[in-house]
Motif scaffolding. Sequence first.
Motif, PDB file in Angstrom:
ATOM      1  N   PRO A 114      -0.232   1.726  11.799  1.00 55.60           N
ATOM      2  CA  PRO A 114       0.191   2.815  10.897  1.00 55.60           C
ATOM      3  C   PRO A 114       1.247   3.719  11.492  1.00 55.60           C
ATOM      4  O   PRO A 114       2.002   4.360  10.755  1.00 55.60           O
ATOM      5  N   TYR A 115       1.319   3.779  12.815  1.00 54.08           N
ATOM      6  CA  TYR A 115       2.258   4.709  13.426  1.00 54.08           C
ATOM      7  C   TYR A 115       3.695   4.204  13.362  1.00 54.08           C
ATOM      8  O   TYR A 115       4.622   4.980  13.622  1.00 54.08           O
ATOM      9  N   ALA A 135       4.622   2.383  10.537  1.00 53.49           N
ATOM     10  CA  ALA A 135       4.765   1.929   9.139  1.00 53.49           C
ATOM     11  C   ALA A 135       5.908   2.687   8.496  1.00 53.49           C
ATOM     12  O   ALA A 135       5.777   3.845   8.111  1.00 53.49           O
ATOM     13  N   ILE A 136       7.043   2.026   8.371  1.00 55.58           N
ATOM     14  CA  ILE A 136       8.231   2.640   7.785  1.00 55.58           C
ATOM     15  C   ILE A 136       8.471   1.973   6.432  1.00 55.58           C
ATOM     16  O   ILE A 136       8.491   0.743   6.332  1.00 55.58           O
ATOM     17  N   GLY A 137       8.712   2.770   5.414  1.00 54.50           N
ATOM     18  CA  GLY A 137       8.990   2.226   4.087  1.00 54.50           C
ATOM     19  C   GLY A 137       7.740   1.583   3.503  1.00 54.50           C
ATOM     20  O   GLY A 137       6.615   1.883   3.888  1.00 54.50           O
ATOM     21  N   GLN A 184       6.217   1.981   0.819  1.00 53.94           N
ATOM     22  CA  GLN A 184       5.218   2.902   0.277  1.00 53.94           C
ATOM     23  C   GLN A 184       4.602   2.353  -0.998  1.00 53.94           C
ATOM     24  O   GLN A 184       3.393   2.463  -1.208  1.00 53.94           O
ATOM     25  N   ILE A 217       2.202  -0.479  -0.160  1.00 52.68           N
ATOM     26  CA  ILE A 217       0.985   0.038   0.462  1.00 52.68           C
ATOM     27  C   ILE A 217       0.122   0.716  -0.589  1.00 52.68           C
ATOM     28  O   ILE A 217      -1.103   0.548  -0.638  1.00 52.68           O
ATOM     29  N   GLY A 218       0.754   1.471  -1.471  1.00 49.87           N
ATOM     30  CA  GLY A 218       0.002   2.118  -2.538  1.00 49.87           C
ATOM     31  C   GLY A 218      -0.718   1.114  -3.410  1.00 49.87           C
ATOM     32  O   GLY A 218      -1.879   1.320  -3.794  1.00 49.87           O
ATOM     33  N   LEU A 266      -3.686  -0.265  -1.481  1.00 49.34           N
ATOM     34  CA  LEU A 266      -4.755   0.721  -1.338  1.00 49.34           C
ATOM     35  C   LEU A 266      -5.527   0.868  -2.639  1.00 49.34           C
ATOM     36  O   LEU A 266      -6.757   1.070  -2.638  1.00 49.34           O
ATOM     37  N   LEU A 311      -1.771  -3.426   8.582  1.00 47.48           N
ATOM     38  CA  LEU A 311      -1.854  -2.032   8.140  1.00 47.48           C
ATOM     39  C   LEU A 311      -3.043  -1.843   7.210  1.00 47.48           C
ATOM     40  O   LEU A 311      -3.868  -0.934   7.371  1.00 47.48           O
ATOM     41  N   ILE A 312      -3.106  -2.697   6.212  1.00 43.02           N
ATOM     42  CA  ILE A 312      -4.172  -2.567   5.216  1.00 43.02           C
ATOM     43  C   ILE A 312      -5.514  -2.865   5.850  1.00 43.02           C
ATOM     44  O   ILE A 312      -6.533  -2.248   5.514  1.00 43.02           O
ATOM     45  N   TYR A 354      -6.625   0.208   7.618  1.00 46.02           N
ATOM     46  CA  TYR A 354      -7.069   1.212   6.650  1.00 46.02           C
ATOM     47  C   TYR A 354      -8.442   0.847   6.091  1.00 46.02           C
ATOM     48  O   TYR A 354      -9.315   1.702   5.932  1.00 46.02           O
ATOM     49  N   GLU A 401     -11.111   1.635   8.498  1.00 45.36           N
ATOM     50  CA  GLU A 401     -11.362   3.067   8.550  1.00 45.36           C
ATOM     51  C   GLU A 401     -12.227   3.521   7.391  1.00 45.36           C
ATOM     52  O   GLU A 401     -12.980   4.496   7.505  1.00 45.36           O
ATOM     53  N   PRO A 409     -13.436  -2.979  15.656  1.00 47.92           N
ATOM     54  CA  PRO A 409     -12.198  -3.326  14.969  1.00 47.92           C
ATOM     55  C   PRO A 409     -11.544  -4.603  15.466  1.00 47.92           C
ATOM     56  O   PRO A 409     -10.672  -5.156  14.799  1.00 47.92           O
TER      57      PRO A 409
END
Lengths: 563, 453
Positions: free
Chosen positions: B34-35, B37-39, B41, B44-45, B48, B78-79, B82, B85, B125
Amino acid sequence: MSDRSRKEELDDFWSFDDLIPKKKMPSSSGKKEYGIKDPVEIINEINLIDNKENKGFSDQPISSSLSKNVHYVHPYEPQKRNLPTPLFEYSPDNSLIHNVKIYKWESNYNYYEQFRMYAEKFFSVEGKPCEHVPYFSYVPQYNQLSRAQLEFYFWWRTLVRRGEYIDVDYSYILLYIFETINLSREHDWKLLQQSLFDVWLAYRENYVRLDKLLSEWIFDFSMIHRLPPPKGRLPVAAIDKSCGVAEFFVSANGTNPDKYVSALLALCSSYDYKKSKFYDGENIALYDKYVHSALRTALGYLSEKGKVLGKIEYGDSKVSREAYVGALCSWPAKRRIEIEFCSFSRSHELRYLVGDIVKLTENMLRAYMGVKSRLSVYAVDAELTEIIVAHLKNELPPKVRRNTISVAQAQIEKKYELPHKPLSLSDAAKIEDESWQTTKILVEAFEDENESVDEKPTMNDYVEKINGNQEKQEQRQDDSGSLATSLGRYLNYVRSLLQNDISACRAEIYKLNESEETVVDRINEICADVMGDIIIDGCEGSFSIIEDYEQMLIEELNVQGEK
Amino acid sequence: MSSEIKDIQKVPKRILTSLLASVSAGVVPRVGAPYIAIGRQDEIGALLSDLEAIDAGGTSMRFIIGRYGSGKSFLMQLIRGYALERDFITADADLSPERRLYGAGGSGRATYRELIKNLASRSSPDGGALSKIISRWIDSIQTKLINDGVEADSPLFYTKLNAAVNDKLCDVQDLVGGFDFARVISEYYRAYKEGNDEKRAACMRWLRGEFSGKTEAKAALGFSVSTVVDDDNWYDFMKLWAVLVRSMGYRGLVLFIDECVNLYKISHRISRENNYEKILSMFNDTLQGRACGLGIIFGGTPQFLEDTRRGLFSYEALRSRLCDSRFAIDGFKNLIGPVIRLRRLSDDELFALISRVTKLYAQNYGVEPRISDEDKVKFLEICLSRAGADSMITPREMLRDYMTVLNILMQNENVSFDDVVGSAVTLKTDDNTEKEEATAAEKKIYTPQDIEF
């Protein structure tokens, strides 16, 4: 009636006693006797013939007295069969058909004589315009027709002779064909042959069976009346592959190889290039053009003295056939035909040669298309191969380096392309700032107790929540400094693990009344909430603190002493 | 340190170290993604929101399609992070010639085994969470009974414990293979209570799909089972796991299956179509809601999806379900459908990525890298100027090179950015050599010819 009188009255027909073979009575000794019954005199001494005195053989013929006891096997003398003589024999001007003999039909019959007479009688009748009258018969004849049908038939025949072909029943067409082939007086046979051929072309789409029938009958008609093939463009598909006389239609005047190409490809090739897996799409035109072209070139090479395929020596086949099979044919018109010809179906050499020429051409086309696989070619000699290869190299268009990505693929790739945009530092900075929001969403877990089931949070919702919860986040961060507080009842276990005190760890596990895995699981969860990462790693029985966090935990949890 | 860093959550050291190590090696980071993660969005939305649907008891299936290096695996990681988490259980596997969705030689079962091996939870994890989640589940049931007032030492405790376990497993028994699954879980728990490690291990082997036949399973377990995990039924077992993890208190089970291009590469058509048939079965189950609490995310290349001769689109049933609507026009994004197409990162996004990595590098080593924005632009221009870079550039190659530059700059204080990047790129020509000599003379740098005695 007494038995005797009954016996006297019965004739010998019913007497089986004479018919039944008499059984041989067995010998009294019960032993079966084999071999010769009469005793044989055994000669102990054999008197040799004295060759000085006797010649050993006699050159005198054996006397008749002896011949009675000596059986001769007469030597075989083949009896000369009485072969029929042909009515006439000729060699047509045809590169494939070399000799024709026409014989009279041996067994005579007369049940179609009336039809033949009517055929002659009605030949010159001109029809008058009239309405179509339906007619059906398996073997059409004049005596089956009503007046109206006959009038319509004459009218239709008049139109046909004029070259006009209206819709008509199949039986009328058959009647016309039977009429033509049964004519016996002198007529313009060439004209009649052409008429049959034109009828075939005109009605073959409606009546597919004409392909099979007329291909045979027109051949018979032509052979009997010494005619060359009729003029006209006959589709190769019209010549049924089962037709035994396709060669007649293929070889017109044997000087032009072009006329042969399509027919040879259709009828005399061991390889059908249309079944190739590369014969599709845009390659179809390529194949059709260059296979014909290559075969034409090969035929030109193989022709000699104006005779197509003259350089090839292939054996003739001799076929005897009955003329007009299946047709209504009177005995005077019936014939037996013997032909000697180069048969496509029987001449393997020609078939394989043509097939291999096609394969050679396909190999060249495959190289042109960039396909690596090749077909095996055996029957084409080196000289012919060079000629075909040279011809195709000249004829084939230059290789265009095709874009390997087809149109469809280009459209697919387009979905993954980016529109070009020059670099903008301000836009990049904005993207990076916005990405921090994404990072926060992905890193932090939310409490969703206030969410309703119906509301599906969107990306913007996540962003808004981040801004709203940021204050809570900061507060939580302040509180999390006391990791010890967060760990609660698990603190002592963590301390024992830091000190590597296994017995103390076990004692703590026992106190907690949970499995060690569960305890570690819960500790890691707490630390993930507080610190963002787990602190214990390993499997059951060998858990340990992650090295990166050892020092930090020692300081934070006030663990005394070092490892 | 810059003020921007204060606004973000401080990255845990272990994660930061692991992240930078992965970036330097040019591999997808398993932690800390995640640190950087550029663009992406919108993508990812969309994913999620899928997780939300799974949390609510629904199902989802997505195909993340993009060229090599476009960020498919990164997005999946990334997902995955998430989802972990948020108390999901995740399992991931990369397909290969040995691991497929369907295969007669055990390749389907191999995929299942890989998924179960990589079963992860929030507290595990990195995978291997199978035994932990079962143990935790049993302990949670015990804790609940104790909280309800049942004494741990009383005989009633074990009776009630058995009843509670069976009650939880009722949901599973109704599904295909559920009875054996519930039986093995139940026996695992009994062996756990009795301290029978051998039987526990055997039950664990059955759950992991390590038995190749029922006879072998029976010999190890001590009781007969009507089924074992095999090439045909492994997906049914994943559905069972999805139901079970939800009853354990997790939000759902999410499967990440990457490198699906290996299915495209299967040369045997029947074998390839059998695998696609499996995808179709999964698709129908998820989109028709027959697999409660299960999410599946496939990662593959455009050829895997859209090749009409060998890809998913060669299978008509999948093509009709996955192809774009005729109203989907180029330029309009549609992330509601099952297919998410990833384009490569834009130049702006690549620059943002470099900037982010620079900040993380600074945080990790406690030093500010000697690199300005102009240097970063120059680096990016060098990367993009390579032949084919406009379509073939991959962030991992670029980041790997960038990390190398940062490392050199940090370890060689006398060296500037131009020295590192310029010397690696500039071609030595006669003109350049002459220019260098002239420049050297101007700067009064001694060359061998200049030495005088």
